[in-house]
Design a protein around this motif. Sequence first.
Motif, PDB file in Angstrom:
ATOM      1  N   VAL A 133     -41.982 -56.552  55.475  1.00  0.00           N
ATOM      2  CA  VAL A 133     -42.213 -57.328  54.257  1.00  0.00           C
ATOM      3  C   VAL A 133     -41.359 -56.798  53.118  1.00  0.00           C
ATOM      4  CG1 VAL A 133     -43.931 -57.819  52.467  1.00  0.00           C
ATOM      5  CG2 VAL A 133     -44.523 -58.110  54.863  1.00  0.00           C
ATOM      6  N   GLN A 134     -41.296 -55.481  52.978  1.00  0.00           N
ATOM      7  CA  GLN A 134     -40.469 -54.892  51.929  1.00  0.00           C
ATOM      8  C   GLN A 134     -38.992 -55.198  52.134  1.00  0.00           C
ATOM      9  OE1 GLN A 134     -42.029 -50.723  52.149  1.00  0.00           O
ATOM     10  NE2 GLN A 134     -42.209 -50.952  49.951  1.00  0.00           N
ATOM     11  N   ASP A 137     -38.381 -58.926  51.137  1.00  0.00           N
ATOM     12  CA  ASP A 137     -38.770 -59.363  49.799  1.00  0.00           C
ATOM     13  C   ASP A 137     -37.544 -59.616  48.921  1.00  0.00           C
ATOM     14  OD1 ASP A 137     -40.368 -59.998  47.678  1.00  0.00           O
ATOM     15  OD2 ASP A 137     -40.687 -57.930  47.056  1.00  0.00           O
ATOM     16  N   GLY A 138     -37.488 -60.815  48.338  1.00  0.00           N
ATOM     17  CA  GLY A 138     -36.417 -61.161  47.417  1.00  0.00           C
ATOM     18  C   GLY A 138     -35.143 -61.654  48.067  1.00  0.00           C
ATOM     19  N   GLU A 168     -49.607 -60.315  52.655  1.00  0.00           N
ATOM     20  CA  GLU A 168     -48.254 -59.968  52.208  1.00  0.00           C
ATOM     21  C   GLU A 168     -47.193 -60.652  53.057  1.00  0.00           C
ATOM     22  OE1 GLU A 168     -50.619 -56.734  50.306  1.00  0.00           O
ATOM     23  OE2 GLU A 168     -50.725 -57.941  52.098  1.00  0.00           O
ATOM     24  N   GLU A 171     -47.091 -64.217  52.031  1.00  0.00           N
ATOM     25  CA  GLU A 171     -46.489 -64.412  50.711  1.00  0.00           C
ATOM     26  C   GLU A 171     -44.979 -64.254  50.739  1.00  0.00           C
ATOM     27  OE1 GLU A 171     -48.432 -61.717  48.082  1.00  0.00           O
ATOM     28  OE2 GLU A 171     -50.176 -63.008  47.774  1.00  0.00           O
ATOM     29  N   VAL A 172     -44.487 -63.286  51.492  1.00  0.00           N
ATOM     30  CA  VAL A 172     -43.054 -63.026  51.477  1.00  0.00           C
ATOM     31  C   VAL A 172     -42.262 -64.118  52.195  1.00  0.00           C
ATOM     32  CG1 VAL A 172     -42.712 -61.699  53.629  1.00  0.00           C
ATOM     33  CG2 VAL A 172     -41.453 -61.071  51.560  1.00  0.00           C
ATOM     34  N   THR A 173     -42.935 -64.880  53.072  1.00  0.00           N
ATOM     35  CA  THR A 173     -42.272 -66.001  53.736  1.00  0.00           C
ATOM     36  C   THR A 173     -42.573 -67.328  53.045  1.00  0.00           C
ATOM     37  OG1 THR A 173     -44.135 -66.082  55.288  1.00  0.00           O
ATOM     38  CG2 THR A 173     -42.165 -64.912  55.995  1.00  0.00           C
ATOM     39  N   CYS A 175     -43.044 -68.026  50.027  1.00  0.00           N
ATOM     40  CA  CYS A 175     -42.431 -68.254  48.723  1.00  0.00           C
ATOM     41  C   CYS A 175     -41.206 -69.159  48.822  1.00  0.00           C
ATOM     42  CB  CYS A 175     -42.059 -66.926  48.061  1.00  0.00           C
ATOM     43  SG  CYS A 175     -40.791 -65.988  48.928  1.00  0.00           S
ATOM     44  N   ARG A 851     -48.901 -54.847  45.272  1.00  0.00           N
ATOM     45  CA  ARG A 851     -47.991 -55.932  44.910  1.00  0.00           C
ATOM     46  C   ARG A 851     -47.333 -55.679  43.556  1.00  0.00           C
ATOM     47  NH1 ARG A 851     -50.462 -61.876  44.665  1.00  0.00           N
ATOM     48  NH2 ARG A 851     -51.479 -60.979  42.841  1.00  0.00           N
ATOM     49  N   VAL A 854     -44.693 -52.898  43.910  1.00  0.00           N
ATOM     50  CA  VAL A 854     -43.430 -53.342  44.522  1.00  0.00           C
ATOM     51  C   VAL A 854     -42.516 -53.939  43.464  1.00  0.00           C
ATOM     52  CG1 VAL A 854     -42.418 -55.056  46.079  1.00  0.00           C
ATOM     53  CG2 VAL A 854     -44.335 -53.672  46.846  1.00  0.00           C
ATOM     54  N   HIS A 855     -43.054 -54.818  42.630  1.00  0.00           N
ATOM     55  CA  HIS A 855     -42.235 -55.456  41.588  1.00  0.00           C
ATOM     56  C   HIS A 855     -41.732 -54.424  40.574  1.00  0.00           C
ATOM     57  CE1 HIS A 855     -43.257 -59.208  43.322  1.00  0.00           C
ATOM     58  NE2 HIS A 855     -44.495 -59.274  42.864  1.00  0.00           N
TER      59      HIS A 855
END
Length: 869
Positions: A133-134, A137-138, A168, A171-173, A175, A851, A854-855
């Motif tokens: 996931v990390q 992310d982004g 998580e 959420e990471v997919t 988005c 969460r 991470v941001h």
Amino acid sequence: MFCFCSCCSGSLTSSQPHTRARGVQLLSDVLQENYADLTEREVEVLIAFYENRLKDHHVVTPPVLRGLQALTKCTALPPGSAVSMLRSVFQDVHVQVRLTHCCTTVSAFIGFFLLDVPSELKGLGADFVFGFVQSMDGERDPRNLLLAFQIANNIILGGYSLGKFTEELFEVTSCYFPIDFTPPPNDPHGITKEELILALRTVLTGTPSFAEFLLPLIIEKMDSDIQSAKLDSLQTLAACGSKYDHRDLAEFLQGLWTSLRREVCSVLQSLSRFSLTLAFQWMHNHFSHEHLSYWECFRCKQQQKSSTQMVHESVLSAYRAALCSMVFSALSESNSSLQITATTVLTSLIQHKGLLLDSDVGLAVDHLTRLLLTEEDESVSSAVVECAGALAELHPAALITKLIPKLKEEIENSEMNSHHAMRQRCLSALAAVSLQPSVVFESTPVLLQVLNGARFSVDEVVLACRSLQRIAEQVQDTEETGRCFHDNIIPRLLSLALQAAPMWFPVGWFHVSRLAGQTAARAVSLFLDGDVSFLPDNSFPSHIQSSRKSHGVGLSWFVCSWHVCVEVPQMERLLFQLEELSCSCSHLLSYTSAAKCFAGLINKRPLGNSLDDLIQTTMKRVCSELGCTSSPVRIQAFTLMTWVAKALLLRYHPLFSLLTDKLFSLLDDPDLGPMAADSFSLLMSDSADVLNRGCHADVRIMYRQRFFSENSAKLVQGFNAAPQEKKSNYLKALSNIVNELPKQVQVSELPALLSLILEALTCPDQSVQLSTLSCLEPVLMNPPQVLIQQLEALVSRLLALLCSPAMKIRIASVRCIHALSQFPTQVLPFRARVLRALAQALDDKKRLVRREAVHARGAWFLLGSPGGR
């Protein structure tokens, strides 16, 4: 092992990051061509070297990843090395500083191990999922996204434990849903929008564990104005059909059905523009009971005007019998969704005046009564109650003769334990249908009977009171209903109040009229003199005659909620008795209620010497009690002073400063200090029962800002002069004051209080910490110079709060730390320290904290980098 010349080994140990990167690149290039010749021991040494290099400067990361990728191809790969390499990559390769080719390498790296050594990766458990996931992310590059979606699908299909990171991964997919990608002209990679859509859909629908997150997202996107989003949502929902069972869908069926129905109705409306009659005939001939809901779409057509409206009424009349037959048949089915839709259609038909015959209305009431008393599904009963309310507006007689007697019978005859939920439903239904005076005359005696019955539970009595309040708020305001309340309901409630704790009566019941004045006179006379002549059966309990004043304060409490135009009789005597009760009674609820009532009346008194004398006389008595540390009524006197202070603050009375100064002085009191700090929250916040605009209180605009501007300096001076053990009281008072100020005022005023703000962050009171953090965050978005000068102290305090036992404090502190990254030049010296602290927050036991961490960590990683701030 390979032998390198001295210049190459010098590059690897150079002090310049770019020189080290070139040395690692050379080593990785050699490995790409010679990996097959390595022994297990050599591979082990090289893995250790590369894992260590991942901690180096970020410019060294790309060649390190290239070298690790070469090592994955070795046949002599030692057992456990896959887990070791992945741990290092997850820990030390950060999303925010990777280039596109680095992301591709990491994704390929993970994908290779998924297929080659799945058993080793499963040993990582949910940590592997979190690492992926990390890494994802982004991500924005379509090539890497396609690869990431494929990896996510393999994780799901491979049976990897998602554990606490299920949300998580979703959420990471999710988005990226729905996919909004247009390939550039002459794209050499050939990735299409359809490929990304299908790959993402496979992930989102791959496991029922995603159902609780995916279905609300689909409902949201189905309501979008973007047609492509609607289409993708519908196709994704269809794909869920083969993966989800009823348990996964049950919670969201109503929302899904509502969104789907809207789309179908839109189509039918479009058809009806060409031939409305044809559309009706087609539906009548081709839709059976399970498709009954499509009738509902024609409610929208009733919004049109003039001749079109007349055409619709004519068409509805022609099909009245068929429509009613279909609706009543659907109401007889056992399918709850069909029953709910049928009640919605019936409501629409009811709202067309003159459409339904008396026989139709009677049959409708029979069906609704049956469902209300037999159906266990709460969503069905809610729909039935709503439909019954529509019937009550136009056909009250049918409810009076059929529904209300059945509800009354159920309430009176059901067993207490086995029919608790059913009785509550009946009480709510009585309130919902009491819209017309004729219905109110029949329903309210049933509710009053519940209040007077010993066999009803506390919850049921409370619900009966709320039902009476709802009736008062919604019923037509006529002389007839006013007389019903003032002559029957209010006296009965007053009588019951004497046998229980003081209670407050909703302001909505008391209109500015001669009836209001009459009821006010009765209540005051009852409180002061025990006049029970207007109560049912003179029902003043004999066993409380001697303590009438303390038990009967609830009778006077609602008097302070009257409009200022209503004359309250015997005002001077009433105020004297309330003050006496406030300062002498030992019963908490009684003396607090008396203080509130006294304050409510003071707030509406006209300006002049009479009011000033009353305030000064009261304060003289209050200060006398507060000044005597052995007084048994110090808390009572303090309570009265606080409520009077609020009454004066709201109206800008000039004597308010007299009470303010006393409150500030009590912050140093060893016994009352904490209470004095809490009292500022009462002064600044809205009161739910008295001293609000709903109670016709005199409330001036911006009174909070005025109080802050006039007293903030006193607070600072008091804090500076207070002994150390009393400073926490000042900090809590500051927190209570600032937390109620509008955000724009906080941003402009907090810099002047920075020293106290920093102290408040170290206060042991968690409520002070949390409110201070919530006030501080918006200030950090555009920090003043005075705050930048205190960065060392601010950062230290925020990092310390990351270990708070309270989750909300940890989240708020992370958000403030994130906000600090907005001004990178000044905070760059704290970068390493902050990153270490945020790394620990990534392992927090609460997902919401992780969460935010991470941001925040991503933003701090970018500080000082070429592509960063």
